[in-house]
Design an enzyme around this catalytic site. Sequence first.
Site, short mmCIF file in Angstrom:
data_model
loop_
_atom_site.label_atom_id
_atom_site.label_comp_id
_atom_site.label_asym_id
_atom_site.label_seq_id
_atom_site.Cartn_x
_atom_site.Cartn_y
_atom_site.Cartn_z
N HIS A 1 15.18 23.31 109.74
CA HIS A 1 14.02 24.20 109.74
C HIS A 1 14.40 25.59 109.22
CE1 HIS A 1 10.07 25.47 111.68
NE2 HIS A 1 10.64 26.63 111.41
N GLU A 2 15.47 26.14 109.76
CA GLU A 2 15.86 27.51 109.37
C GLU A 2 16.45 27.56 107.97
OE1 GLU A 2 14.62 29.69 111.10
OE2 GLU A 2 14.18 28.53 112.89
N HIS B 1 13.69 28.05 105.56
CA HIS B 1 13.34 29.47 105.45
C HIS B 1 14.35 30.22 104.59
CE1 HIS B 1 10.04 29.10 108.18
NE2 HIS B 1 10.78 28.88 109.25
#
Length: 245
Positions: free
Chosen positions: A124-125, A128
């Site tokens: 997920h990160e 980003h």
Amino acid sequence: MEEGKVHSAPPAEKKGADEEEDDFGYRLFPDRNKKPQSFLVRSLFTFHNKCQLMLRLTLETNPYARLLLEALKQSGCTVFNDRHFSCENCDGCVSGGFDAATSQIVLCQNNIRQQSHMNRVVTHELIHAFDHCRAHVDWFKNVKHLACSEIRAANLSGDCTLMNEIARFKFGLKGHHQTCVRDRAIRSILAVRKVSKETAEKAVDEVFDACFNDLEPFGRIPHSKADAKRAYRDFQNRDRYNANL
């Protein structure tokens, strides 16, 4: 919310008496404002050791993470374990965050207890981080930019796989994946921005179609680890093909 966003705040502007200043999610990551501890001190804490071990396993074996690491490297943003990841204690409602000011991913060592959870948070990160690398993302002033990255992270990281949704006691038929992505993107925005639910929903809805269909660097929605492995092979083959042009 499982994953939060933390960004170094821009210079504070004067607020009216009834206007609350936005801290950009830093309240969820109290260790960000503390003096770093020595390696010896940190190594004495079981949470920190376990976090580091799980992170290493994710980066070495998880196909989602390995694909993203290669994509970041090709985009000119090579990721180094010691430099770009930090295991820290966080608020109880988050599992990780991306600090745009330091290009660092925060992993919440007190909230990540299982390897599968670590795999999902890192992925997920890293999405980003990939968005931060390839695009001019205005994390602070443009909530649509934040919404877009949250949509992509929820869509591509495995947050909304069928098994994860069943574990949350959420069931659905047609369109459930899109519903999950939308809901999780809204929750993430509300966790780190002091905006109304209506503002978060409006931002997500206005960019949803474009951002949901932006599948880079996977080229598909990886609904399972097997899908991610196929995407990783395709990414490697695409890279070899481009190198031979």
